[in-house]
Design a protein around this motif. Structure first.
Motif, mmCIF file in Angstrom:
data_model
loop_
_atom_site.group_PDB
_atom_site.id
_atom_site.type_symbol
_atom_site.label_atom_id
_atom_site.label_comp_id
_atom_site.label_asym_id
_atom_site.label_seq_id
_atom_site.Cartn_x
_atom_site.Cartn_y
_atom_site.Cartn_z
ATOM 1 N N SER A 2 57.784 84.367 131.399
ATOM 2 C CA SER A 2 56.114 84.359 131.331
ATOM 3 C C SER A 2 55.662 83.053 132.140
ATOM 4 O O SER A 2 54.749 83.112 133.012
ATOM 5 C CB SER A 2 55.595 84.211 129.968
ATOM 6 N N SER A 30 65.252 85.230 128.225
ATOM 7 C CA SER A 30 64.536 85.893 129.305
ATOM 8 C C SER A 30 65.894 86.295 130.054
ATOM 9 O O SER A 30 65.919 87.009 130.958
ATOM 10 C CB SER A 30 63.707 85.321 130.174
ATOM 11 N N PHE A 36 64.939 96.311 130.611
ATOM 12 C CA PHE A 36 64.110 97.459 131.011
ATOM 13 C C PHE A 36 62.871 97.110 131.566
ATOM 14 O O PHE A 36 62.177 96.121 131.143
ATOM 15 C CB PHE A 36 63.978 98.369 129.636
ATOM 16 N N PHE A 345 65.518 84.662 121.170
ATOM 17 C CA PHE A 345 64.369 84.933 120.272
ATOM 18 C C PHE A 345 63.244 85.574 121.181
ATOM 19 O O PHE A 345 62.538 84.924 122.007
ATOM 20 C CB PHE A 345 64.050 83.650 119.613
ATOM 21 N N PRO A 347 59.530 86.476 121.413
ATOM 22 C CA PRO A 347 58.107 86.005 121.083
ATOM 23 C C PRO A 347 57.501 87.058 120.490
ATOM 24 O O PRO A 347 56.910 87.717 121.272
ATOM 25 C CB PRO A 347 57.727 85.159 122.319
ATOM 26 N N GLN A 373 59.409 92.567 122.705
ATOM 27 C CA GLN A 373 60.441 93.198 123.426
ATOM 28 C C GLN A 373 60.269 93.639 124.893
ATOM 29 O O GLN A 373 60.848 94.396 125.547
ATOM 30 C CB GLN A 373 60.732 94.440 122.744
HETATM 31 C C1 LIG Z 1 68.412 91.677 122.629
HETATM 32 C C2 LIG Z 1 67.246 91.640 123.760
HETATM 33 C C3 LIG Z 1 67.021 92.829 124.506
HETATM 34 C C4 LIG Z 1 65.654 92.777 125.215
HETATM 35 N N1 LIG Z 1 65.448 93.836 126.010
HETATM 36 C C5 LIG Z 1 64.310 93.745 126.763
HETATM 37 C C6 LIG Z 1 63.971 94.533 127.690
HETATM 38 O O1 LIG Z 1 64.669 95.374 128.117
HETATM 39 N N2 LIG Z 1 62.889 94.594 128.648
HETATM 40 C C7 LIG Z 1 61.900 93.530 128.197
HETATM 41 O O2 LIG Z 1 60.898 93.679 128.940
HETATM 42 N N3 LIG Z 1 62.175 92.421 127.168
HETATM 43 C C8 LIG Z 1 63.360 92.833 126.642
HETATM 44 N N4 LIG Z 1 63.508 91.828 125.653
HETATM 45 C C9 LIG Z 1 62.477 90.778 125.610
HETATM 46 C C10 LIG Z 1 62.452 89.678 126.474
HETATM 47 O O3 LIG Z 1 63.617 89.149 126.565
HETATM 48 C C11 LIG Z 1 61.535 88.684 126.055
HETATM 49 O O4 LIG Z 1 60.298 89.190 125.850
HETATM 50 C C12 LIG Z 1 61.143 87.581 127.009
HETATM 51 O O5 LIG Z 1 62.277 87.148 127.479
HETATM 52 C C13 LIG Z 1 60.168 86.537 126.576
HETATM 53 O O6 LIG Z 1 59.775 85.670 127.782
HETATM 54 P P1 LIG Z 1 59.139 84.143 127.554
HETATM 55 O O7 LIG Z 1 58.922 83.597 128.873
HETATM 56 O O8 LIG Z 1 57.768 84.438 126.893
HETATM 57 O O9 LIG Z 1 60.101 83.578 126.510
HETATM 58 P P2 LIG Z 1 61.393 82.601 126.792
HETATM 59 O O10 LIG Z 1 62.129 83.354 127.662
HETATM 60 O O11 LIG Z 1 61.896 82.424 125.552
HETATM 61 O O12 LIG Z 1 60.860 81.180 127.531
HETATM 62 C C14 LIG Z 1 60.047 80.330 126.780
HETATM 63 C C15 LIG Z 1 60.498 78.878 127.434
HETATM 64 O O13 LIG Z 1 59.719 78.020 126.813
HETATM 65 C C16 LIG Z 1 60.621 76.865 126.774
HETATM 66 N N5 LIG Z 1 59.969 75.815 125.646
HETATM 67 C C17 LIG Z 1 59.733 76.211 124.568
HETATM 68 N N6 LIG Z 1 59.211 75.119 123.758
HETATM 69 C C18 LIG Z 1 59.149 74.017 124.808
HETATM 70 C C19 LIG Z 1 58.354 72.967 124.751
HETATM 71 N N7 LIG Z 1 58.131 72.319 123.862
HETATM 72 N N8 LIG Z 1 58.378 72.254 126.021
HETATM 73 C C20 LIG Z 1 59.273 72.925 127.284
HETATM 74 N N9 LIG Z 1 59.676 74.108 127.190
HETATM 75 C C21 LIG Z 1 59.593 74.620 125.968
HETATM 76 C C22 LIG Z 1 62.018 77.589 126.298
HETATM 77 O O14 LIG Z 1 63.082 76.803 126.451
HETATM 78 C C23 LIG Z 1 62.090 78.930 127.092
HETATM 79 O O15 LIG Z 1 62.760 78.647 128.034
HETATM 80 C C24 LIG Z 1 64.494 91.588 124.893
HETATM 81 C C25 LIG Z 1 65.025 90.657 123.889
HETATM 82 C C26 LIG Z 1 66.436 90.466 123.242
HETATM 83 C C27 LIG Z 1 66.580 89.647 122.551
#
Ligand SMILES: Cc1cc2nc3c(=O)[nH]c(=O)nc-3n(C[C@H](O)[C@H](O)[C@H](O)COP(=O)(O)OP(=O)(O)OC[C@H]3O[C@@H](n4cnc5c(N)ncnc54)[C@H](O)[C@@H]3O)c2cc1C
Length: 392
Positions: A2, A30, A36, A345, A347, A373
């Motif tokens: 994101s 991520s 998917f 993890f 979110p 997810q």
């Molecule tokens: C087993 C599994 C299978 C999945 N399969 C799919 C799929 O097929 N398709 C799909 O769309 N999604 C899938 N997902 C879900 C998807 O992986 C997540 O929804 C997505 O990665 C979330 O991205 P994000 O950027 O919101 O969070 P994150 O990837 O967690 O990124 C957040 C970032 O913020 C950083 N951060 C946190 N706090 C701080 C701070 N205080 N200061 C600086 N940095 C900070 C963290 O280090 C991290 O890098 C799956 C998840 C799992 C576990």
């Protein structure tokens, strides 16, 4: 996903962007997910049956769902909201939005991102494979909703499934074939995106844990990462499962919990090639072909973000794989798989719908989290929507 996707669209719109990341841009939720890109996931996570089913699952250590009972006010608040949102009227209301953000994202990946980076993207659809009459009934009902939403979806019986995927043996009754979906290699996507941001001049600052904010009236003027401070005209909060902790510092209520999932890879044997990704419905596990490997993943375990891995859940995934794929029976040695088990993890918002929007009280803050997810699937669209919000 994101955060980097938002940075990409903002940089393209002419903003000078700095990303502050507490890690080093090489791992996290991520990176090891199932990859998917699925407009087919138009049913929000909070559904009417989930509370009852969840309680049954909680009693078994290999089950796909678990909430660690603890006296944490944030978790209790989230749970109460989750139960309130688990209503049919919200499921129906939100289906078209999930479809639309999903289709917008898929279109961005296919029409724009693929021209700028390689992430092994393929549009071959996704399979929801089921074994029982009860699952067939439920899957048919959900597929009908998708067809009414205008998505290309087909029901397959066992023969149809074997014709579509002839190089594998299935212990299944049939499948829903969501032709509308694509899939990708998430780690390759993240690497490609990182390089893309570098070339756009985005400052990618690793090992910068955001610890606080300086505010002036309704605006954030500076972001603190330990000793360092960064001036800002606009701030995007995209800290995944850690977003609630950060939002609290700004006196914002942003209920997000970490829903831990696990995955592992196995080499593909020549006689067992799967060409499309999918879900094993009763087993609650996912499979994704990634080159010469197959990734299996699943489980949703809501517990402390610093808890150790519960490897028994991976045994649950292995059981599901061996059950659906006779070719893998006796082939998946837990002790051999163990060293390379990945976890992340998700979110999870109070209903699984992403929070993409402006803060009601801080005028220059946009939030992009809670995707549960769907963070990869909705990732491109999230960045695009964030950039539109930041630009007013
Ligand atoms: C087993 C599994 C299978 C999945 N399969 C799919 C799929 O097929 N398709 C799909 O769309 N999604 C899938 N997902 C879900 C998807 O992986 C997540 O929804 C997505 O990665 C979330 O991205 P994000 O950027 O919101 O969070 P994150 O990837 O967690 O990124 C957040 C970032 O913020 C950083 N951060 C946190 N706090 C701080 C701070 N205080 N200061 C600086 N940095 C900070 C963290 O280090 C991290 O890098 C799956 C998840 C799992 C576990």
């Amino acid at each position: 996903m994101s955060g980097l996707s938002s940075a990409r669209y903002l940089a393209k719109a002419g903003w000078t962007v700095t990303v502050l990341e507490k890690g080093d841009f090489t791992d996290g939720c991520s990176y090891g997910n199932a990859g998917f890109v699925c407009p087919s996931h138009y049913i929000q996570l909070a559904t009417p049956g989930i509370a009852k089913q969840g309680l049954k699952w909680m009693l078994k250590s290999t089950s796909p769902f678990y909430i660690q009972p603890r006296l944490d006010p944030a978790l209790l608040r989230w749970g109460v909201h989750f139960l309130k949102r688990a209503k049919q009227k919200y499921v129906t209301q939100n289906a078209a939005s999930l479809r639309d953000i999903g289709l917008l994202s898929l279109n961005e990946y296919e029409q724009v991102w693929l021209g700028e980076m390689d992430f092994d993207y393929q549009h071959k659809g996704m399979l929801e494979v089921f074994q029982t009459q009860a699952a067939f009934k439920e899957c048919t009902h959900i597929a009908k909703i998708g067809q009414d939403l205008g998505l290309e979806i087909e029901m397959l019986d066992k023969t149809g499934l074997s014709e579509l995927e002839p190089d594998t043996e299935w212990n299944a009754m049939g499948a829903v074939y969501y032709k509308c979906d694509g899939h990708l290699n998430p780690a390759k996507l993240m690497r490609g995106l990182y390089n893309n941001l570098e070339s756009l001049g985005v400052q990618l600052r690793a090992n910068q844990q955001v610890t606080g904010f300086k505010k002036q009236g309704p605006l954030i003027t500076e972001v603190y990462a330990g000793e360092n401070s960064f001036k800002a005209d606009a701030v995007v909060l995209a800290a995944g499962s850690w977003s609630e902790q950060l939002a609290r510092q700004l006196h914002l209520n942003l209920p997000v919990v970490g829903g831990r999932g696990y995955s592992f890879m196995v080499p593909v044997q020549n006689h067992h090639r799967i060409h499309r990704p999918g879900l094993l419905v009763e087993g609650r596990a996912a499979f994704t072909p990634l080159g010469n490997e197959l990734r299996f993943g699943g489980t949703m375990e809501i517990r402390n973000l610093d808890a150790p891995m519960s490897l028994n859940r991976v045994k649950g995934i292995i059981n599901a794989v061996e059950n659906f794929f006779p070719d893998y029976r006796g082939q998946l040695d837990f002790n051999k798989i163990k060293p390379a088990i990945w976890s992340g993890f998700r979110p999870v918002s109070v209903d699984g719908m992403p929070y993409i929007g402006k803060s009601p009280s801080i005028e220059n803050l946009v939030v992009a989290t809670g995707h549960a997810q769907l963070g990869i699937s909705l990732g491109a669209a999230t960045g695009l929507l964030v950039s539109e919000l930041v630009r007013g």
